[in-house]
Enzyme design. Structure first.
Site, PDB file in Angstrom:
ATOM      1  N   ASP A  17      91.213  36.056 122.716  1.00 26.96           N
ATOM      2  CA  ASP A  17      90.789  34.683 122.460  1.00 26.96           C
ATOM      3  C   ASP A  17      89.674  34.339 123.440  1.00 26.96           C
ATOM      4  O   ASP A  17      89.880  33.622 124.418  1.00 26.96           O
ATOM      5  CB  ASP A  17      91.994  33.752 122.641  1.00 26.96           C
ATOM      6  N   GLU A  96      84.034  29.918 113.477  1.00 27.26           N
ATOM      7  CA  GLU A  96      84.562  28.648 113.002  1.00 27.26           C
ATOM      8  C   GLU A  96      83.544  27.807 112.239  1.00 27.26           C
ATOM      9  O   GLU A  96      82.384  27.674 112.640  1.00 27.26           O
ATOM     10  CB  GLU A  96      85.083  27.847 114.206  1.00 27.26           C
ATOM     11  N   LYS A 132      86.813  30.680 110.002  1.00 28.67           N
ATOM     12  CA  LYS A 132      87.879  29.875 110.596  1.00 28.67           C
ATOM     13  C   LYS A 132      87.712  28.416 110.175  1.00 28.67           C
ATOM     14  O   LYS A 132      86.640  27.827 110.352  1.00 28.67           O
ATOM     15  CB  LYS A 132      87.788  30.012 112.113  1.00 28.67           C
ATOM     16  N   THR A 156      93.249  27.563 111.192  1.00 30.30           N
ATOM     17  CA  THR A 156      93.621  27.295 112.578  1.00 30.30           C
ATOM     18  C   THR A 156      94.211  25.898 112.730  1.00 30.30           C
ATOM     19  O   THR A 156      94.271  25.126 111.787  1.00 30.30           O
ATOM     20  CB  THR A 156      92.389  27.492 113.484  1.00 30.30           C
ATOM     21  N   PHE A 178      99.608  27.221 116.628  1.00 30.29           N
ATOM     22  CA  PHE A 178      99.287  26.995 118.042  1.00 30.29           C
ATOM     23  C   PHE A 178     100.564  26.782 118.854  1.00 30.29           C
ATOM     24  O   PHE A 178     101.211  25.740 118.745  1.00 30.29           O
ATOM     25  CB  PHE A 178      98.363  25.791 118.173  1.00 30.29           C
TER      26      PHE A 178
END
Length: 318
Positions: A17, A96, A132, A156, A178
Site C-alpha cells: 500500500d 484511483e 479503483k 475501495t 478497510f
C-alpha cells in the site's frame, strides 16, 4: 525460521500500500495499490522529480483551459507512478478514479476508460491494472459496466457487508474492506481497546470472506487500512492484504510462527444469500452510522489530497 512476512506470502497475496519505489523494490510485493494520498507522497520524492517535470511539460503543450489542464497533468502523474510500480511487481497496480466523481457513474466511466488508455499508451496492458472506485452505489454501477468491458476494478472504502455483496453481484474483480478505519471509529465511540481477534475491522473482513467463500463468489477480498501487524496476522489467509511498508518491515523482522486464520474451507453455518437494490443498499448504509461516516470521510480525505496534488501541479504550470 522464516519471517512472518514470508509465512504470510505462503497463504495470502501480499500487496504493498504505497507509491514508494524503493520500498516496493525492497519488499517485493505481488501487487501495489495507490490512491491520491500515496501519489501525492510519491511525487514529492526525488525519484519522481523527472516524471513531475515531464508531466508539467506535457501539460503546457496541450490546448486545454486552466482547470482541465491541471486535472490532466494530475492524471498523468498518477499513471506515471503506477507505470513505474508496474515495472517492479509481477501483478496488478491499482489507480484511483477521482474521489470527486464518487457519485457520478457516467463521469467515473469516462475517467476509468481514460486511465486504461493512458496505461496502454505506455505499454502497460489492462490485465496489469485495477481501476479503483469508491464503493458508493454509483461507483458500483460504474464498475459493473467496466467489468463487462474487460476492465477489472478494485472497489475501495468498504465498511459494510452490503457494499461487499453489491460489489459481488456487480461482478467486481476485487474489493478493499478497510480494517483500521473501522477500528478507529469504534475506539472513538467506545473508548475501549480491542485485541486483534476482537477488532471490529478484522471481524468485518472475516465475515465478508466467509460469506464470499460460502456462496462461491469469485470477487477477491483484500483487507486494507491496517493499524497494526496484529490486525494483519488476524487475517492471515485472506485472498489478499494490502499493507504499508512500515508494517511489511515489522512482519519481515518477526521470526515467530504465523497461524492461518482464514481459509476457503472454514466450514460452519452457511450465511443466507442476500441481494441489494438501490433502495435496500442505501437503507443498509443509513442504518450503519460507522459505514456512513467513514465512507463520507474517506471520500473527503482522498478528494482533499487530490486537491493538494492539483494545487502542486497548478503551481508548477504557472
Amino acid at each position: 525460521m522464516t519471517s512472518k512476512l514470508e509465512q504470510l506470502r505462503e497463504m495470502t497475496v501480499v500487496v504493498a500500500d504505497t507509491g514508494d519505489i524503493e520500498a516496493v523494490r525492497r519488499l517485493k510485493p505481488v501487487d501495489c495499490t495507490t490512491n491520491p494520498t500515496l501519489v501525492l507522497k510519491a511525487v514529492g520524492l526525488p525519484l519522481f522529480a523527472e516524471k513531475l517535470d515531464e508531466a508539467v511539460s506535457w501539460g503546457r503543450s496541450q490546448s486545454m483551459d486552466g482547470g482541465e489542464r491541471v486535472a490532466a497533468v494530475a492524471d498523468r502523474l498518477a499513471v506515471s507512478v503506477g507505470a513505474a510500480l508496474s515495472e517492479l511487481v509481477p501483478g496488478r497496480v491499482s489507480t484511483e478514479v477521482d474521489a470527486d466523481l464518487s457519485f457520478d457513474t457516467e463521469r467515473s466511466l469516462e475517467k476509468a476508460r481514460g486511465i486504461i488508455a493512458a496505461y496502454e499508451e505506455r505499454g502497460v496492458g489492462r490485465d496489469r491494472i485495477l481501476v479503483k472506485l469508491a464503493a458508493t452505489w454509483e461507483g458500483i454501477r460504474a464498475a459493473e459496466i467496466l467489468q463487462r468491458e474487460g476492465i477489472d476494478c478494485n472497489l475501495t472504502l468498504i465498511f459494510n457487508e452490503a457494499q461487499a455483496i453489491a460489489c459481488a453481484d456487480a461482478g467486481v474483480f476485487l474489493i478493499s474492506p478497510f480494517v483500521g478505519r473501522i477500528l478507529d471509529w469504534h475506539v472513538k465511540q467506545s473508548g475501549k481497546s480491542f485485541t486483534p481477534d476482537e477488532d471490529p475491522g478484522v471481524q468485518s473482513v472475516r465475515s465478508i470472506y466467509r460469506y464470499f467463500k460460502a456462496h462461491d463468489i469469485k470477487t477477491v477480498v483484500m483487507g486494507a487500512s491496517f493499524r497494526s501487524a496484529g490486525e494483519v496476522e488476524a487475517l492471515a489467509g485472506c485472498d489478499r492484504l494490502t499493507i504499508s511498508p512500515a508494517l511489511l518491515e515489522e512482519l519481515d523482522k518477526d521470526q515467530g510462527t504465523l497461524e492461518r486464520k482464514l481459509s476457503p474451507d472454514m466450514g460452519g453455518e452457511t450465511p443466507e444469500r442476500r441481494h441489494y437494490d438501490e433502495k435496500s443498499f442505501r437503507w443498509a448504509m443509513n442504518e450503519d452510522p460507522m459505514a456512513t461516516e467513514k465512507l463520507a470521510e474517506g471520500i473527503r480525505s482522498f478528494n482533499g489530497d487530490l486537491i493538494k496534488l492539483r494545487t502542486l501541479v497548478a503551481e508548477r504550470l504557472a
